[in-house]
Scaffold this motif. Structure first.
Motif, PDB file in Angstrom:
ATOM      1  N   THR A 138       0.825  -1.216   0.000  1.00 29.92           N
ATOM      2  CA  THR A 138       0.000   0.000   0.000  1.00 29.92           C
ATOM      3  C   THR A 138       0.852   1.256   0.000  1.00 29.92           C
TER       4      THR A 138
ATOM      5  N   THR B  39       2.633   1.865  -3.331  1.00 33.94           N
ATOM      6  CA  THR B  39       1.720   2.271  -4.399  1.00 33.94           C
ATOM      7  C   THR B  39       1.271   3.713  -4.233  1.00 33.94           C
ATOM      8  N   GLY B  40       0.831   4.071  -3.039  1.00 31.56           N
ATOM      9  CA  GLY B  40       0.388   5.441  -2.808  1.00 31.56           C
ATOM     10  C   GLY B  40       1.497   6.450  -3.027  1.00 31.56           C
TER      11      GLY B  40
ATOM     12  N   LEU C  76       2.401   6.937  -6.771  1.00 34.28           N
ATOM     13  CA  LEU C  76       1.376   7.698  -7.489  1.00 34.28           C
ATOM     14  C   LEU C  76       1.580   9.200  -7.309  1.00 34.28           C
TER      15      LEU C  76
ATOM     16  N   TRP D 276      -1.727  14.206  -4.512  1.00 30.29           N
ATOM     17  CA  TRP D 276      -1.959  13.733  -3.149  1.00 30.29           C
ATOM     18  C   TRP D 276      -3.338  13.113  -2.991  1.00 30.29           C
TER      19      TRP D 276
ATOM     20  N   GLY E  29      -3.030   9.615  -4.594  1.00 31.49           N
ATOM     21  CA  GLY E  29      -2.189   8.721  -3.787  1.00 31.49           C
ATOM     22  C   GLY E  29      -2.843   8.340  -2.477  1.00 31.49           C
ATOM     23  N   LEU E  30      -3.450   9.305  -1.806  1.00 32.76           N
ATOM     24  CA  LEU E  30      -4.094   9.019  -0.526  1.00 32.76           C
ATOM     25  C   LEU E  30      -5.363   8.190  -0.703  1.00 32.76           C
ATOM     26  N   TYR E  31      -6.127   8.472  -1.772  1.00 30.28           N
ATOM     27  CA  TYR E  31      -7.335   7.676  -1.994  1.00 30.28           C
ATOM     28  C   TYR E  31      -6.986   6.212  -2.234  1.00 30.28           C
ATOM     29  N   ILE E  32      -6.013   5.953  -3.096  1.00 33.10           N
ATOM     30  CA  ILE E  32      -5.645   4.561  -3.378  1.00 33.10           C
ATOM     31  C   ILE E  32      -5.072   3.897  -2.129  1.00 33.10           C
ATOM     32  N   THR E  33      -4.306   4.635  -1.351  1.00 35.88           N
ATOM     33  CA  THR E  33      -3.783   4.082  -0.093  1.00 35.88           C
ATOM     34  C   THR E  33      -4.925   3.646   0.809  1.00 35.88           C
TER      35      THR E  33
ATOM     36  N   TYR F  45      -7.018   0.537  -0.708  1.00 32.93           N
ATOM     37  CA  TYR F  45      -6.380  -0.771  -0.529  1.00 32.93           C
ATOM     38  C   TYR F  45      -7.001  -1.500   0.658  1.00 32.93           C
TER      39      TYR F  45
END
Length: 227
Positions: A46, A49-50, A53, A154, A157-161, A164
Motif C-alpha cells: 500500500t 503504491t500510494g 502515485l 496527493w 495517492g491518498l485515496y488509493i492508499t 487498498y
C-alpha cells in the motif's frame, strides 16, 4: 499549461503506468519475501503504491495528464477533454507500459519476465469493490481538477492508499494494471479468467463517477430580476 504532442504524451503514459505497475508488483514481491504476515505485506504494498502515485502524477501530470489508467482516459474522452484517437493511443500506451512494468519488476527480483497468475479474485464482493474503487478514484480526480488542481497527486495517492484497505479487492481500480497483474504469479497477481469482471466493474464505476460529478458541479441558476 504547455501543450505536448501525442507521441510524447503517450510515452509519458507508458512510462508512468510501467513504473506504477513495477512499484505494485515489486513491492508485493519484496514484502512477501520479507514477511509471512499478509497484513504487514499489504501495508508495504500500500505505502509503495500510494507514494509512487504522488511522485508520478507530480512529474508527468503537466505532460500527459498522468492518467495511467484506461478508465480515467475513457472518462476524459467522454467529457470531451480527449479525442477518440487520443484516448485509443493513451490506452495502448498504458497497457503496453503496464505489461512492461510487470516484466521489469520480475527481472529485478530474478524471476522470469512474465508468469501467468493463479490467484483467484472473483465474485460479487470483488466486483462491487472494484466499482467502488474506480468510482472514488475518478471522483477524487474530477473534484481535484475542479477545486484544487495542485492537490490532485496527493488526492489520488491518498485515496488509493485508503482504498487498498476498505475494498475487498485491494483497489486495482485500473484495467491496465489489472491486466498487467495477471502476468505475475506473486502477491499482487490476479487470475486471467477473473479479469473481465474486474475490468467491467472498473469501467462502470468510472462512468458512474463522471455522471455524478457532472451533476454535482453544475452551478446554481443565477437569480433573475423582475424587470
Amino acid at each position: 499549461m504547455q501543450e505536448f504532442d501525442l507521441t510524447r504524451r503517450c510515452i509519458a503514459e507508458a512510462l508512468g503506468t510501467g513504473i506504477l505497475v513495477a512499484a505494485v508488483v515489486g513491492s508485493g514481491i519484496m514484502a512477501d519475501a520479507l514477511t509471512a504476515d499478509d497484513a504487514l505485506a499489504l501495508v508495504a504494498n500500500t505505502i509503495a503504491t500510494g507514494a509512487i502515485l504522488v511522485v508520478l502524477i507530480t512529474m508527468l501530470g503537466p505532460l500527459s495528464g498522468a492518467h495511467f489508467n484506461p478508465a480515467v482516459s475513457l472518462v476524459f474522452a467522454l467529457s470531451g477533454s480527449l479525442t477518440r484517437r487520443e484516448c485509443s493511443a493513451y490506452v495502448v500506451a498504458q497497457v503496453g507500459g503496464a505489461v512492461a512494468g510487470t516484466a521489469l519488476a520480475h527481472l529485478m527480483f530474478d524471476l522470469s519476465p512474465l508468469d501467468i497468475s493463479a490467484k483467484v479474485r472473483t465474485g460479487p464482493a470483488q466486483w462491487l469493490s472494484e466499482a467502488v474503487a474506480a468510482f472514488g478514484l475518478v471522483a477524487a480526480i474530477l473534484a481535484g481538477i475542479r477545486f484544487r488542481r495542485e492537490a490532485v497527486p496527493w488526492l489520488v495517492g491518498l485515496y488509493i492508499t485508503a482504498a487498498y484497505w476498505f475494498t475487498a479487492s485491494t483497489s486495482f481500480a485500473n484495467p491496465a494494471v489489472a491486466l498487467a497483474r495477471s502476468f505475475t504469479n506473486t502477491f499482487s497477481g490476479i487470475r486471467p479468467g477473473d479479469l473481465p469482471g474486474f475490468v467491467l466493474a472498473e469501467l462502470f464505476g468510472a462512468v458512474c463517477a463522471l455522471a455524478l460529478m457532472r451533476w454535482l458541479f453544475q452551478p446554481a441558476r443565477p437569480m433573475t430580476g423582475a424587470g
